[in-house]
Design a protein around this motif. Sequence first.
Motif, PDB file in Angstrom:
ATOM      1  N   MET A   1       4.441  13.610   4.291  1.00 42.17           N
ATOM      2  CA  MET A   1       4.932  12.391   3.916  1.00 42.17           C
ATOM      3  C   MET A   1       4.994  12.069   2.508  1.00 42.17           C
ATOM      4  O   MET A   1       4.142  12.464   1.889  1.00 42.17           O
ATOM      5  N   ASN A   2       5.932  11.158   2.011  1.00 45.50           N
ATOM      6  CA  ASN A   2       5.992  10.640   0.582  1.00 45.50           C
ATOM      7  C   ASN A   2       4.555   9.821   0.366  1.00 45.50           C
ATOM      8  O   ASN A   2       4.460   8.926   1.388  1.00 45.50           O
ATOM      9  N   ASP A   3       3.986  10.158  -0.655  1.00 50.51           N
ATOM     10  CA  ASP A   3       2.261   9.569  -0.603  1.00 50.51           C
ATOM     11  C   ASP A   3       2.565   8.104  -1.382  1.00 50.51           C
ATOM     12  O   ASP A   3       1.671   7.309  -1.267  1.00 50.51           O
ATOM     13  N   ASP A   4       3.941   7.852  -1.812  1.00 50.41           N
ATOM     14  CA  ASP A   4       4.243   6.624  -2.711  1.00 50.41           C
ATOM     15  C   ASP A   4       5.547   6.229  -2.473  1.00 50.41           C
ATOM     16  O   ASP A   4       6.296   6.063  -3.478  1.00 50.41           O
ATOM     17  N   PRO A   5       6.306   6.017  -1.189  1.00 50.03           N
ATOM     18  CA  PRO A   5       7.757   5.658  -1.257  1.00 50.03           C
ATOM     19  C   PRO A   5       7.920   4.373  -1.899  1.00 50.03           C
ATOM     20  O   PRO A   5       7.138   3.489  -1.943  1.00 50.03           O
ATOM     21  N   LYS A   6       9.233   4.237  -1.934  1.00 51.39           N
ATOM     22  CA  LYS A   6       9.753   3.097  -2.532  1.00 51.39           C
ATOM     23  C   LYS A   6      10.172   2.302  -1.305  1.00 51.39           C
ATOM     24  O   LYS A   6      10.535   2.802  -0.159  1.00 51.39           O
ATOM     25  N   PRO A   7      10.135   0.792  -1.476  1.00 54.57           N
ATOM     26  CA  PRO A   7      10.614  -0.051  -0.184  1.00 54.57           C
ATOM     27  C   PRO A   7      12.068   0.596   0.116  1.00 54.57           C
ATOM     28  O   PRO A   7      12.987   0.678  -0.827  1.00 54.57           O
ATOM     29  N   PRO A   8      12.539   0.792   1.474  1.00 52.46           N
ATOM     30  CA  PRO A   8      13.760   1.305   1.683  1.00 52.46           C
ATOM     31  C   PRO A   8      14.824   0.163   1.656  1.00 52.46           C
ATOM     32  O   PRO A   8      14.593  -1.079   1.838  1.00 52.46           O
TER      33      PRO A   8
ATOM     34  N   PHE B   1       4.630  -3.170  15.397  1.00 51.70           N
ATOM     35  CA  PHE B   1       4.460  -3.611  14.122  1.00 51.70           C
ATOM     36  C   PHE B   1       3.488  -2.624  13.289  1.00 51.70           C
ATOM     37  O   PHE B   1       2.309  -3.078  13.727  1.00 51.70           O
ATOM     38  N   PRO B   2       3.738  -1.987  12.215  1.00 52.44           N
ATOM     39  CA  PRO B   2       2.491  -1.420  11.388  1.00 52.44           C
ATOM     40  C   PRO B   2       1.611  -2.310  10.975  1.00 52.44           C
ATOM     41  O   PRO B   2       2.264  -3.453  10.348  1.00 52.44           O
ATOM     42  N   MET B   3       0.250  -2.283  10.996  1.00 52.54           N
ATOM     43  CA  MET B   3      -0.603  -3.290  10.572  1.00 52.54           C
ATOM     44  C   MET B   3      -1.667  -2.526   9.752  1.00 52.54           C
ATOM     45  O   MET B   3      -2.806  -2.148  10.125  1.00 52.54           O
ATOM     46  N   PRO B   4      -1.432  -2.521   8.489  1.00 53.31           N
ATOM     47  CA  PRO B   4      -2.444  -1.561   7.577  1.00 53.31           C
ATOM     48  C   PRO B   4      -3.684  -2.296   7.164  1.00 53.31           C
ATOM     49  O   PRO B   4      -3.355  -3.574   6.897  1.00 53.31           O
ATOM     50  N   PHE B   5      -4.630  -1.754   6.898  1.00 53.80           N
ATOM     51  CA  PHE B   5      -5.818  -2.622   6.334  1.00 53.80           C
ATOM     52  C   PHE B   5      -6.467  -1.575   5.627  1.00 53.80           C
ATOM     53  O   PHE B   5      -6.419  -0.339   5.689  1.00 53.80           O
ATOM     54  N   TRP B   6      -7.450  -2.076   4.505  1.00 54.53           N
ATOM     55  CA  TRP B   6      -8.101  -1.075   3.652  1.00 54.53           C
ATOM     56  C   TRP B   6      -9.562  -1.321   3.670  1.00 54.53           C
ATOM     57  O   TRP B   6      -9.996  -0.232   3.009  1.00 54.53           O
TER      58      TRP B   6
ATOM     59  N   LEU C   1      -1.709   7.120   5.860  1.00 52.84           N
ATOM     60  CA  LEU C   1      -2.121   5.761   5.044  1.00 52.84           C
ATOM     61  C   LEU C   1      -1.604   5.852   3.584  1.00 52.84           C
ATOM     62  O   LEU C   1      -1.580   5.034   3.228  1.00 52.84           O
ATOM     63  N   ALA C   2      -1.268   6.975   3.169  1.00 51.26           N
ATOM     64  CA  ALA C   2      -0.948   6.865   1.659  1.00 51.26           C
ATOM     65  C   ALA C   2       0.261   6.277   1.529  1.00 51.26           C
ATOM     66  O   ALA C   2       0.368   5.830   0.106  1.00 51.26           O
ATOM     67  N   GLN C   3       1.170   5.951   2.340  1.00 51.51           N
ATOM     68  CA  GLN C   3       2.559   5.232   2.196  1.00 51.51           C
ATOM     69  C   GLN C   3       2.204   3.727   2.177  1.00 51.51           C
ATOM     70  O   GLN C   3       3.049   2.953   1.582  1.00 51.51           O
ATOM     71  N   TYR C   4       0.777   3.400   2.298  1.00 51.46           N
ATOM     72  CA  TYR C   4       0.690   1.913   2.597  1.00 51.46           C
ATOM     73  C   TYR C   4      -0.646   1.748   1.206  1.00 51.46           C
ATOM     74  O   TYR C   4      -1.565   1.306   1.542  1.00 51.46           O
TER      75      TYR C   4
END
Length: 632
Positions: free
Chosen positions: A1-8, A293-298, A329-332
Amino acid sequence: MNDDPKPPKGLASLERFDLLPLLRDGVQARYEGSIDKQGFNADWDWLLYKDGAEFVIFDVDGPGCIYNFVQHRYPDSPEPTFRFYFDGEAEPRFELKHAEFGAKAPFVKPLADAYLGPEEGGRGPIRVVRSFVPMPYARSCKITTDIRLKGANKGDGGWGHVVYHAYAEADEGLATFTGNESYERVRELWSRVGEDPKPDLPSDATVRRELSIAPGDAVVVFEAKGAGCIVSMLARTPGIGANELWIRATWDGHGAPDVYSPLGAFFGNELGFNAIGVLSHGTRTDGISYNYFPMPFWRGARVELVNKSDKTIRVPEWDIRCTFEASALAQYREGRAGYFRSSSYRESRATLGSDAVIGEIAGNGHMVAAQVTAFARKPGTVSCEGDVRVYIDGIATPQIESDGSESYVCYGWGFPTPPQTNPSSGYDGLPDNPWSMVRLCAGDCYPFRERLVFGIESGDYNNQYLRHSGILFYYGVDAPGMRLTDELDVGDRGSEEAHGYASIGGRGSYTVESGYEDGTHRRLADTGRETEGSSEFTVAIDPRNAGVRVRRRSDQITGRQRAHVYVDGERVEARSWYFADRNPYKRWLEDEFDIPAKYTSGKTDITIRLVFEQEGENRVWNEFYYWIYSLV
């Protein structure tokens, strides 16, 4: 996966549901449609201006993408042909007849379809066409019809809308729509509603348990430390009232819950009469409710179920899947992605004489879903006529509207045949009343930098007694994404002198007393100026800015106002400042122009020059007030 993708953007925003949490810098959501200019319910004369033999219904300058197109007509009305012009082309690049929605590629199911409603006062059955096909453009877009969309009577039928995104800058990776793009991936995703639309991620934690929750108790169903992303929540909840059991989710140890919602609304079914499901959340016909819905946390997560009823509630199945995989998680990246959150749930109540506010959001982020439910006093009441109005970042002119709640949810007249559902919208209820609608805004999410207010009318023009409830879901962070750094009151001598205001070709000042298109009766008197040439002024900005947003109050008695924008002598290339619509009744308009950071970064002040260009009937550029926001 792209580790720092732009908002599509464009088609990618529908293909990459997993990137929905990424904050949408440089994107604004907009609407054009057939709204009654006097504020009543005559929402059917959809026309901006006539161009030769064609009737223009949509006309914007600058890069962007159409995400939602809806149009209503009666079967014995003349059939319109829609023509799409991109990037200043003299000939239409694509043509589409009303009857071809759902059949002519790429406007095929499930991305586009038609809905046949009931007989309605002898006028029906009304036919509603809808499309969620992304149509990006690099420079501009114009939509015309070969007949005027002008009436609400039998033999007529002409109301509808376009929801689109405007981009502050052109994106080299965003190609203008041709009609030959491959939509297979999106069609495949949208054909599997009820399944997870995200990539198959490794789920390191799966929680399955049968739950028994006493009255007033809360049970923790998931808890984790460190970084992760909840992938899905699935449940089987037979016999549980829609508002009896609530979900409460808190990310990263925040002092207040990020999500606090009735379980019915969390799963897109606030009434729960029928199984309604959109791509992101809903209930399948087998009784399984889902939220993808993806729900990221850190730093950690805690999810609880709260029993608000007076009885013990048993949940036969509850399943939460979470990934802790570093590559996933890198994309978030923190700061680039927002937390999944809900607005405060609006309990069912009436708001008399003004729009019912379903949700208010503060901070920086983008709204991705809305649930709205309405009850009238008695059965058989047509209660769906209320327009949705969405105000973004304090602007007085709604940025998103609808000609009725049924149009917002992309269906037809009066909610008479529940259930109705497609991958992006649906409704549930009994004939006419009560009803509940759910709308997923995936491609056409609503970015905000300070706040967002989502409201809906009660009836034609807030003339009905309706009880509304509902909730919004969004991705966001607490810190605002813009700051007011200056204001210019055109027509006020002191303010003009302080900003070095000058006008070439000015026609003098004049005063207007009128209202906004906000559903209220409030009136404002202000003095401004108009020019046939140019105006110039200097304003203060934050040197740490990531661009500057200029908001203008103007008189929209005539349409097609256009000016070219120069910053410190350099022309902003992406677009002109152009507004094609008009309103001779509600004359006040607030619209905005985003200046990209390459013109403003590191500066403490900028000189803005606006050079008028005549378009159609309009002979002047007018200006009454400017607000200057530094984007941060």
